[in-house]
Design a protein around this motif. Structure first.
Motif, PDB file in Angstrom:
ATOM      1  N   LEU A   1       0.824  -1.208   0.000  1.00 20.05           N
ATOM      2  CA  LEU A   1       0.000   0.000   0.000  1.00 20.05           C
ATOM      3  C   LEU A   1       0.859   1.259   0.000  1.00 20.05           C
TER       4      LEU A   1
ATOM      5  N   THR B   1      -2.421   2.640  -5.356  1.00 23.65           N
ATOM      6  CA  THR B   1      -2.222   2.164  -3.985  1.00 23.65           C
ATOM      7  C   THR B   1      -2.899   0.818  -3.771  1.00 23.65           C
TER       8      THR B   1
ATOM      9  N   GLY C   1      -1.176  -3.000  -3.371  1.00 19.72           N
ATOM     10  CA  GLY C   1      -1.259  -3.555  -2.023  1.00 19.72           C
ATOM     11  C   GLY C   1      -2.229  -4.694  -1.811  1.00 19.72           C
TER      12      GLY C   1
END
Length: 325
Positions: free
Chosen positions: A244, A265, A269
Motif C-alpha cells: 500500500l 495504492t 497492495g
C-alpha cells in the motif's frame, strides 16, 4: 420483494459484512477444523468460479481503456509485478520464515491483483476504470508472470516447475475469466436481463467462496497457527503495508492525478490471495496456504479502512482545485 431484489440485498449484505464473515468462519475453523477441512479439494474450482464472475464484469470497453491510458496501466502493473514479489522475498529472509511459510508469502507476492482492489478503488474515490484495467492486465498475464517469480524466488524449495504452475494458473484463472467475458458478450446481445441477474449473483458467490477458502485453510493449519502463526501474521501485515505504501508512492512519483494515485495504492497492495492459497494447496502444503489465507483476512481490513480515509479526504477537498485529467 422479488427474487432479483433479494439477491441484490444479499450481495450487499455479504459485501458489507465480508470481514466479519471471514473472521467468524476462521474462528469456527480453529475451534472445529473438521467442519471445514473437507472444502480443501474444492478450493481450485471455487477460485475458478470467482474468476468466472470477474470475467462476467468485463466488457469490450474495459479493453479499450487499456489503449486509452497505457502509461498509467503499465505503471500500475509493473509496480505490482516488481514490488510485491521482491518485498515478499525480502520479508522471508529478514523474518527467517520456515520454508513452507516462505513459499506462501512468495505466492502472495507473485499473485495478480484481485477484485478487492476494484471495490476499494470505487469506495475510496479512485479511478475505477484504471483499476479494472490494471487488474485485467495482471490477471491475464498471471500464467506467465506468477510462475516466473515463484520459480525465481523459491526455486530451491520447489518440487514443481514453471510449466506445471503455468498450466494450473491457466486453468483456474485465465480460462474462467475468458469464458466469463465471452458469456457476458453472448448474454448482453441475447439476454441482457440474465446478464444483470448474473452480476447480482456473483458478488454473493464470490464472498461465500472466499470465506469457504479461508476457513478451509485455517482448519488445515490449526497447529501451524498456534505454533508459527505469529511469524506468518507479521509477514502478512508488513507485506500489505509495504504494498500500500509503495503503491501510493509510485503513483505520486509518476505524477498521477490523486484519484489514480489512490487506485495504484490498492492495485499494488491488494493481491489475489485466493489464487495463492489454491496453488499452495495444489503444489505445496497446507502450511504454505496459511499466509495467503491470512492475507485474505488482513487486506480486507486495511483496504476498507484506507478507502474510507481516501473517501473522506476526497470529500473534504471537493471544493478545491479540480483533479488532473
Amino acid at each position: 420483494m422479488n427474487a432479483r431484489s433479494t439477491l441484490e440485498r444479499l450481495s450487499e449484505l455479504a459485501n458489507t459484512y465480508f470481514v466479519g464473515l471471514v473472521l467468524l468462519a476462521s474462528a469456527a475453523a480453529l475451534a472445529q477444523p473438521d467442519l471445514f477441512t473437507w472444502i480443501a479439494p474444492y478450493i481450485s474450482p471455487l477460485l475458478g468460479l470467482i474468476m468466472l464472475g470477474m470475467g462476467l464484469t468485463l466488457q469490450p470497453v474495459d479493453f479499450r481503456r487499456l489503449a486509452e491510458r497505457p502509461r498509467d496501466v503499465a505503471i500500475g502493473a509493473l509496480a505490482q509485478w516488481l514490488i510485491m514479489p521482491t518485498a515478499a522475498y525480502a520479508l522471508t529472509v529478514v523474518l527467517s520464515l520456515p520454508p513452507e511459510l516462505a513459499v506462501g508469502v512468495i505466492l502472495v507476492g507473485a499473485a495478480p491483483g484481485g477484485t478487492a482492489s476494484n471495490v476499494m478503488a470505487y469506495l475510496g474515490k479512485g479511478d475505477v476504470a484504471l483499476s479494472v484495467a490494471i487488474t485485467t492486465v495482471t490477471t491475464l498475464a498471471a500464467p506467465l508472470v506468477m510462475p516466473a517469480w515463484v520459480v525465481a524466488l523459491a526455486g530451491e524449495q520447489l518440487q514443481v516447475g514453471f510449466v506445471d504452475l503455468f498450466v494450473n494458473i491457466l486453468q483456474i484463472v485465465f480460462i474462467p475469466v475468458v469464458l466469463g467475458f465471452a458469456l457476458r458478450l453472448v448474454l448482453d446481445r441475447n439476454a441482457p436481463e440474465v446478464a444483470e441477474v448474473g452480476l447480482d449473483v456473483f458478488p454473493l458467490v464470490s464472498v461465500l467462496s472466499i470465506v469457504a477458502i479461508v476457513a478451509a485453510v485455517v482448519g488445515l493449519n490449526v497447529d501451524t497457527i498456534l505454533g508459527a502463526g505469529a511469524a506468518a501474521i507479521g509477514a502478512v501485515v508488513l507485506h500489505n503495508a509495504i504494498g500500500l505504501g509503495t503503491g501510493y508512492g509510485t503513483g505520486r512519483l509518476a505524477g498521477m492525478s490523486e484519484d489514480r494515485v489512490r487506485t495504484t495504492t490498492f492495485e499494488v497492495g491488494l493481491q489475489n490471495s485466493g489464487l495463492a492459497a489454491a496453488l499452495a494447496l495444489s503444489f505445496f502444503s497446507p502450511a504454505a496456504a496459511l499466509p495467503p489465507a491470512l492475507f485474505s483476512v488482513w487486506h480486507n481490513i486495511t483496504g476498507p479502512l484506507l478507502a474510507s480515509y481516501f473517501s473522506r479526504s476526497a470529500s473534504g477537498s471537493a471544493g478545491g482545485a479540480p483533479a488532473d485529467d
